[in-house]
Write a protein that holds these residues in place. Sequence first.
Motif, PDB file in Angstrom:
ATOM      1  N   GLN A  59       0.828  -1.209   0.000  1.00  0.00           N
ATOM      2  CA  GLN A  59       0.000   0.000   0.000  1.00  0.00           C
ATOM      3  C   GLN A  59       0.867   1.265   0.000  1.00  0.00           C
ATOM      4  N   GLN A  60       2.010   1.240   0.701  1.00  0.00           N
ATOM      5  CA  GLN A  60       2.895   2.397   0.779  1.00  0.00           C
ATOM      6  C   GLN A  60       3.711   2.601  -0.493  1.00  0.00           C
ATOM      7  N   ASN A  61       3.776   1.605  -1.360  1.00  0.00           N
ATOM      8  CA  ASN A  61       4.683   1.676  -2.500  1.00  0.00           C
ATOM      9  C   ASN A  61       3.997   1.492  -3.845  1.00  0.00           C
ATOM     10  N   GLY A  62       2.838   2.078  -3.996  1.00  0.00           N
ATOM     11  CA  GLY A  62       2.235   2.180  -5.308  1.00  0.00           C
ATOM     12  C   GLY A  62       1.258   1.108  -5.714  1.00  0.00           C
ATOM     13  N   ASN A  63       0.968   0.155  -4.859  1.00  0.00           N
ATOM     14  CA  ASN A  63      -0.036  -0.850  -5.165  1.00  0.00           C
ATOM     15  C   ASN A  63       0.178  -1.508  -6.524  1.00  0.00           C
ATOM     16  N   ASN A  64       1.405  -1.804  -6.860  1.00  0.00           N
ATOM     17  CA  ASN A  64       1.639  -2.475  -8.136  1.00  0.00           C
ATOM     18  C   ASN A  64       2.283  -3.829  -7.892  1.00  0.00           C
ATOM     19  N   ASP A  65       2.297  -4.639  -8.937  1.00  0.00           N
ATOM     20  CA  ASP A  65       2.787  -6.008  -8.809  1.00  0.00           C
ATOM     21  C   ASP A  65       4.187  -6.084  -8.200  1.00  0.00           C
ATOM     22  N   ILE A  66       5.053  -5.162  -8.570  1.00  0.00           N
ATOM     23  CA  ILE A  66       6.429  -5.189  -8.073  1.00  0.00           C
ATOM     24  C   ILE A  66       6.461  -4.989  -6.560  1.00  0.00           C
ATOM     25  N   ALA A  67       5.520  -4.205  -6.031  1.00  0.00           N
ATOM     26  CA  ALA A  67       5.473  -3.949  -4.592  1.00  0.00           C
ATOM     27  C   ALA A  67       4.900  -5.129  -3.811  1.00  0.00           C
ATOM     28  N   CYS A  68       4.519  -6.186  -4.521  1.00  0.00           N
ATOM     29  CA  CYS A  68       4.028  -7.402  -3.851  1.00  0.00           C
ATOM     30  C   CYS A  68       4.884  -8.590  -4.287  1.00  0.00           C
ATOM     31  N   ASN A  69       6.187  -8.379  -4.304  1.00  0.00           N
ATOM     32  CA  ASN A  69       7.103  -9.445  -4.705  1.00  0.00           C
ATOM     33  C   ASN A  69       8.032  -9.720  -3.534  1.00  0.00           C
ATOM     34  N   PHE A  70       7.717 -10.758  -2.789  1.00  0.00           N
ATOM     35  CA  PHE A  70       8.504 -11.112  -1.619  1.00  0.00           C
ATOM     36  C   PHE A  70       9.086 -12.509  -1.798  1.00  0.00           C
ATOM     37  N   GLY A  71       9.827 -12.686  -2.867  1.00  0.00           N
ATOM     38  CA  GLY A  71      10.520 -13.945  -3.118  1.00  0.00           C
ATOM     39  C   GLY A  71       9.612 -15.156  -3.248  1.00  0.00           C
ATOM     40  N   GLY A  72       8.448 -14.976  -3.832  1.00  0.00           N
ATOM     41  CA  GLY A  72       7.535 -16.088  -4.035  1.00  0.00           C
ATOM     42  C   GLY A  72       6.708 -16.443  -2.816  1.00  0.00           C
ATOM     43  N   THR A  73       6.725 -15.585  -1.790  1.00  0.00           N
ATOM     44  CA  THR A  73       5.969 -15.876  -0.565  1.00  0.00           C
ATOM     45  C   THR A  73       4.681 -15.072  -0.470  1.00  0.00           C
ATOM     46  N   SER A  74       4.358 -14.298  -1.508  1.00  0.00           N
ATOM     47  CA  SER A  74       3.187 -13.424  -1.448  1.00  0.00           C
ATOM     48  C   SER A  74       2.369 -13.512  -2.726  1.00  0.00           C
ATOM     49  N   THR A  75       1.145 -13.021  -2.624  1.00  0.00           N
ATOM     50  CA  THR A  75       0.252 -12.985  -3.771  1.00  0.00           C
ATOM     51  C   THR A  75      -0.738 -11.836  -3.594  1.00  0.00           C
ATOM     52  N   LEU A  76      -1.325 -11.405  -4.698  1.00  0.00           N
ATOM     53  CA  LEU A  76      -2.373 -10.375  -4.643  1.00  0.00           C
ATOM     54  C   LEU A  76      -3.717 -11.070  -4.502  1.00  0.00           C
ATOM     55  N   THR A  77      -4.615 -10.424  -3.764  1.00  0.00           N
ATOM     56  CA  THR A  77      -5.955 -10.966  -3.591  1.00  0.00           C
ATOM     57  C   THR A  77      -6.973  -9.825  -3.601  1.00  0.00           C
ATOM     58  N   LYS A  78      -8.186 -10.136  -3.997  1.00  0.00           N
ATOM     59  CA  LYS A  78      -9.287  -9.182  -3.923  1.00  0.00           C
ATOM     60  C   LYS A  78     -10.058  -9.348  -2.620  1.00  0.00           C
ATOM     61  N   LYS A  79      -9.771 -10.410  -1.881  1.00  0.00           N
ATOM     62  CA  LYS A  79     -10.481 -10.697  -0.632  1.00  0.00           C
ATOM     63  C   LYS A  79      -9.805  -9.975   0.519  1.00  0.00           C
ATOM     64  N   ASP A  80     -10.559  -9.150   1.219  1.00  0.00           N
ATOM     65  CA  ASP A  80     -10.031  -8.370   2.340  1.00  0.00           C
ATOM     66  C   ASP A  80      -9.502  -9.329   3.418  1.00  0.00           C
ATOM     67  N   PRO A  81      -8.197  -9.324   3.674  1.00  0.00           N
ATOM     68  CA  PRO A  81      -7.620 -10.271   4.642  1.00  0.00           C
ATOM     69  C   PRO A  81      -7.932  -9.908   6.094  1.00  0.00           C
ATOM     70  N   SER A  82      -8.486  -8.747   6.334  1.00  0.00           N
ATOM     71  CA  SER A  82      -8.766  -8.353   7.714  1.00  0.00           C
ATOM     72  C   SER A  82     -10.045  -8.983   8.248  1.00  0.00           C
ATOM     73  N   ASN A  83     -10.828  -9.579   7.372  1.00  0.00           N
ATOM     74  CA  ASN A  83     -12.098 -10.196   7.800  1.00  0.00           C
ATOM     75  C   ASN A  83     -11.879 -11.582   8.367  1.00  0.00           C
TER      76      ASN A  83
END
Length: 113
Positions: free
Chosen positions: A89-113
């Motif tokens: 969220q702090q770094n532009g909400n783009n694919d590159i900002a969600c690259n943690f060595g294969g340990t992360s993914t983008l989702t449309k489902k709110d994880p706080s629920n």
Amino acid sequence: MGHVTVEEKAEATIPNTALSPPEGNTTFLDATTWCVAIPWAPQMDLQIALDWACGDGKADCSPIKAGGPCYEPNTVVSHASYAFNAYYQQNGNNDIACNFGGTSTLTKKDPSN
């Protein structure tokens, strides 16, 4: 008058960016997205990525510290998801900002629920 014509031609060559998506969380244009940890990722890899996001990545991880509002559940996956998303969220909400060595993914489902 010739000067005005030149300006009009120059203006006409400027690309129209009115249809570009707005800045912010637009990876999926129809909804907000979050960057979360992959639950089956190796715990050690998640911890390394979590440490980076909260350290060199400068994500605000204060809510996942002991006593913080997002400390529970106290798991590496949960804390990594929080840190990954904070960085994303702090770094532009783009694919590159969600690259943690294969340990992360983008989702449309709110994880706080």
